[in-house]
Design a protein around this motif. Sequence first.
Motif, PDB file in Angstrom:
ATOM      1  N   LYS A   1      -6.115   5.220  -2.320  1.00 12.23           N
ATOM      2  CA  LYS A   1      -4.683   4.929  -2.270  1.00 12.23           C
ATOM      3  C   LYS A   1      -4.392   3.484  -1.867  1.00 12.23           C
ATOM      4  N   LYS A   2      -5.012   2.991  -0.805  1.00 15.88           N
ATOM      5  CA  LYS A   2      -4.716   1.641  -0.335  1.00 15.88           C
ATOM      6  C   LYS A   2      -5.085   0.592  -1.382  1.00 15.88           C
ATOM      7  N   PHE A   3      -6.223   0.781  -2.028  1.00 16.04           N
ATOM      8  CA  PHE A   3      -6.644  -0.178  -3.043  1.00 16.04           C
ATOM      9  C   PHE A   3      -5.631  -0.253  -4.183  1.00 16.04           C
ATOM     10  N   LEU A   4      -5.151   0.917  -4.622  1.00 14.80           N
ATOM     11  CA  LEU A   4      -4.183   0.946  -5.722  1.00 14.80           C
ATOM     12  C   LEU A   4      -2.839   0.366  -5.299  1.00 14.80           C
ATOM     13  N   LEU A   5      -2.439   0.639  -4.073  1.00 13.27           N
ATOM     14  CA  LEU A   5      -1.196   0.056  -3.563  1.00 13.27           C
ATOM     15  C   LEU A   5      -1.283  -1.469  -3.555  1.00 13.27           C
ATOM     16  N   ASP A   6      -2.429  -1.988  -3.140  1.00 12.86           N
ATOM     17  CA  ASP A   6      -2.618  -3.432  -3.129  1.00 12.86           C
ATOM     18  C   ASP A   6      -2.651  -4.000  -4.548  1.00 12.86           C
ATOM     19  N   PHE A   7      -3.233  -3.245  -5.480  1.00 13.14           N
ATOM     20  CA  PHE A   7      -3.371  -3.732  -6.857  1.00 13.14           C
ATOM     21  C   PHE A   7      -2.009  -3.976  -7.488  1.00 13.14           C
ATOM     22  N   VAL A   8      -1.054  -3.099  -7.217  1.00 16.21           N
ATOM     23  CA  VAL A   8       0.289  -3.270  -7.794  1.00 16.21           C
ATOM     24  C   VAL A   8       1.251  -3.954  -6.816  1.00 16.21           C
ATOM     25  N   ARG A   9       0.696  -4.385  -5.666  1.00 16.65           N
ATOM     26  CA  ARG A   9       1.519  -5.042  -4.643  1.00 16.65           C
ATOM     27  C   ARG A   9       2.712  -4.155  -4.290  1.00 16.65           C
ATOM     28  N   ALA A  10       2.421  -2.882  -4.095  1.00 21.09           N
ATOM     29  CA  ALA A  10       3.472  -1.865  -4.006  1.00 21.09           C
ATOM     30  C   ALA A  10       4.316  -1.978  -2.742  1.00 21.09           C
ATOM     31  N   ASP A  11       5.620  -1.849  -2.935  1.00 28.90           N
ATOM     32  CA  ASP A  11       6.554  -1.686  -1.831  1.00 28.90           C
ATOM     33  C   ASP A  11       6.722  -0.214  -1.487  1.00 28.90           C
ATOM     34  N   GLU A  12       6.524   0.648  -2.495  1.00 27.14           N
ATOM     35  CA  GLU A  12       6.752   2.076  -2.321  1.00 27.14           C
ATOM     36  C   GLU A  12       5.673   2.887  -3.042  1.00 27.14           C
ATOM     37  N   PHE A  13       5.324   4.019  -2.459  1.00 26.41           N
ATOM     38  CA  PHE A  13       4.443   4.994  -3.097  1.00 26.41           C
ATOM     39  C   PHE A  13       5.235   6.277  -3.310  1.00 26.41           C
ATOM     40  N   VAL A  14       5.332   6.704  -4.568  1.00 26.51           N
ATOM     41  CA  VAL A  14       6.102   7.909  -4.902  1.00 26.51           C
ATOM     42  C   VAL A  14       5.151   8.931  -5.502  1.00 26.51           C
ATOM     43  N   GLU A  15       5.136  10.128  -4.943  1.00 28.43           N
ATOM     44  CA  GLU A  15       4.151  11.117  -5.360  1.00 28.43           C
ATOM     45  C   GLU A  15       4.770  12.501  -5.470  1.00 28.43           C
ATOM     46  N   VAL A  16       4.344  13.228  -6.485  1.00 27.68           N
ATOM     47  CA  VAL A  16       4.654  14.646  -6.609  1.00 27.68           C
ATOM     48  C   VAL A  16       3.341  15.358  -6.882  1.00 27.68           C
ATOM     49  N   LYS A  17       3.015  16.309  -6.048  1.00 18.58           N
ATOM     50  CA  LYS A  17       1.774  17.058  -6.225  1.00 18.58           C
ATOM     51  C   LYS A  17       2.079  18.398  -6.874  1.00 18.58           C
ATOM     52  N   GLY A  18       1.061  19.019  -7.410  1.00 20.89           N
ATOM     53  CA  GLY A  18       1.241  20.335  -8.023  1.00 20.89           C
ATOM     54  C   GLY A  18       0.505  20.438  -9.329  1.00 20.89           C
ATOM     55  N   LYS A  19       0.674  21.567  -9.970  1.00 15.28           N
ATOM     56  CA  LYS A  19       0.015  21.809 -11.240  1.00 15.28           C
ATOM     57  C   LYS A  19       0.710  21.047 -12.355  1.00 15.28           C
TER      58      LYS A  19
END
Length: 221
Positions: free
Chosen positions: A195-213
């Motif tokens: 997660k942290k690596f991907l957040l840094d890759f896009v220089r993310a201000d926000e992480f938005v997630e929906v889990k489930g099938k």
Amino acid sequence: MISYVSKMSWESLKDFLHPKIYEYVTNKWRGPTPIQQKAIPKVYKGLNVLISAPTGMGKTEAAMLPILSKILEDEFEGVSGVYIAPLRALVNNIYERLSDIGRKVGLKIGIKTGERKKLKGNVIVTTPESLSSSVLGKHWDLFTTVKYVVIDEIHNSIYSDRGIYLSIILEFLYELLPEKPQIVGLSATIPPSDKKFLLDFVRADEFVEVKGKENPRFVLS
């Protein structure tokens, strides 16, 4: 077409969609998916966002509906957005989906792969390899007005030689621009360790997630 049975209403997102986009979505789908409900306001506000949700939840629309809305508001006819996908088949799929929206709202969608080339558009859908041939080639000046970058299948892309290549090409692209673009990353799966690596890759201000099938009701047919 894409179909989805939603308990949510587009009305709650009306402030984050251009009137033409709002009319399109209300005629197309009954309501937004959970990831669209969460992500659209953040993308519209100009934040760098990493979006994670199962396949079939409409992540592309979660990113592109607000971006297309902003492009309509700007009334700029050049290339404002770049949508990057790792495979030509996915690029073709995304191109058709965005072109359908574009035809209805008055925007042009371009495409650049090894097999297809249409560089006149408000948004160009492309692979990393084809983006490099444009940014480093004779068409580099078309990309100096880019304000939005969407990276699809980001988790599968970056842990490979293609990911390194994409990283380098994006840096070349950013050097062409007067200011850093808004970046949105899309992924079906993000392990906690990544997660942290991907957040840094896009220089993310926000992480938005929906889990489930996976949701089979929001699919191309």
